[in-house]
Each structure stands twice: as structure tokens, then as C-alpha cells.
Design a protein around this motif. Sequence first.
Motif, short mmCIF file in Angstrom:
data_model
loop_
_atom_site.label_atom_id
_atom_site.label_comp_id
_atom_site.label_asym_id
_atom_site.label_seq_id
_atom_site.Cartn_x
_atom_site.Cartn_y
_atom_site.Cartn_z
N SER A 191 -35.62 32.40 -2.31
CA SER A 191 -36.97 31.97 -2.64
C SER A 191 -37.05 31.76 -4.15
CB SER A 191 -37.97 33.06 -2.23
OG SER A 191 -39.25 32.81 -2.78
N THR A 192 -37.61 30.60 -4.56
CA THR A 192 -37.72 30.31 -5.99
C THR A 192 -38.73 29.20 -6.25
OG1 THR A 192 -36.47 29.71 -7.98
CG2 THR A 192 -35.83 28.62 -5.92
N ALA A 193 -39.24 29.14 -7.47
CA ALA A 193 -39.99 27.97 -7.91
C ALA A 193 -38.98 26.87 -8.19
CB ALA A 193 -40.79 28.30 -9.17
N GLY A 231 -42.96 26.29 -4.91
CA GLY A 231 -42.14 27.33 -4.29
C GLY A 231 -41.38 26.84 -3.07
N ARG A 232 -40.12 27.22 -2.98
CA ARG A 232 -39.25 26.85 -1.87
C ARG A 232 -38.50 28.06 -1.34
NH1 ARG A 232 -41.40 22.19 -1.52
NH2 ARG A 232 -40.54 20.40 -2.54
N ILE A 233 -38.19 28.01 -0.05
CA ILE A 233 -37.23 28.94 0.54
C ILE A 233 -36.08 28.09 1.05
CG2 ILE A 233 -36.75 30.60 2.37
CD1 ILE A 233 -39.69 31.45 2.24
N TYR A 234 -34.90 28.33 0.49
CA TYR A 234 -33.68 27.66 0.92
C TYR A 234 -32.99 28.56 1.95
CZ TYR A 234 -34.15 24.74 -3.30
OH TYR A 234 -34.60 23.88 -4.28
N THR A 235 -32.50 27.96 3.03
CA THR A 235 -31.76 28.69 4.06
C THR A 235 -30.31 28.22 4.02
OG1 THR A 235 -33.73 28.78 5.46
CG2 THR A 235 -31.61 29.23 6.52
#
Length: 186
Positions: A81-83, A95-99
Amino acid sequence: ATGNPWSSESVLVKLSETKVRQFIRCANSKLSYVDHTLQGDGRWTTDQQITILDQKVKDNNQLSALRTSKTVDGKPVILVSTATTNSATDIRADGRIYTYALNEDGTMTLLSEFDVWPVGSSFPHGVNYADGKECYTYSSLTEQKNGTIGLLVETDFKPAKITYRNLTFEEACPGVVFDANAEVGE
């Protein structure tokens, strides 16, 4: 670790009994990590720093990472999770959540990208910038006992405001097909 002019805040993810991955906030505005390996004599050694594909991060933003209990094709799943906004105004937003799937050789394959608060969303949160992006500063992820993902985000900083969001894996990892009844052992 080498390759970047600076690095600062970071978060560790346990990959095995003898290896941890340190995701790093650094000046290259790309998601970066370095692995540390426990040697037989009890010392830790540090591998060369690697920049992952083209996933962008805000360079002055604390990220969060989590190795989940889920697998895809037998591979462990890691969430970050990061901006992601990089602009002259120095805002922390988008904000994003990368999988990712963790491959046997230690590399990671991007499986999905989730926009936590899309422009125009109605979820109650903090600062809304002129371009419609929401404030997304420091964040923290956890996998809860009920199988959902807890996301805690600093959504304003003058004064500080913290927002909590509970997500299913299906929400946070759009399009990802997880293995049925698979738990990752360590």
C-alpha cells in the motif's frame, strides 16, 4: 544496498525463516526493495537493491507491505500500500494497493493494482486536492482473522486524521483468482 541517492522509512516482510524483504521509501519514485538473508553463523547479509517493474510510489511517503495467507498458482501473495502521486506540489495522494505473486526465484509478478479512493468516490475521507485526488500519506495493512484486509491511512495531516477501511481480498485485489483453501506456510 546501492543504486539510489537516498532511502529512509521501510517495512519488512518475512519471506522464509532465513530471508526478509525490506520495502523501501527512496528517491527513485519506483517501488524498491532489498532482501536480507540470515547466514549459518547468525549474521545477516544484504542483497543488491532491486527496483520492481514500473510500479510508482510517492518518494516521501511511508508504504506498507504484507505477506498474506493467500496463494495464486501455489505462490505466496504480497500486498503493498502506498501513495503514487508525484507532482511539483509534493502532495501525497492517489493511494494504491499492489498485489504481487512471490515467485520461487524471489522475483515478484504484479497481479493487480487497486485504487483505494478513485476520483469521485463517496467514501468519507480527508483532504481532496484540486485534481480530485485524495490525501493518502502513511498507511498500514493487516490481514484480519476474519479473512479481510484492514487498511489504516493518514488522510489529512493538518490536523492529523486517520481513516480505517476494511476490504475483502476481492476488493483489494481485483481480478486475482486465489487458490482454493490454500494457506501459506513459513
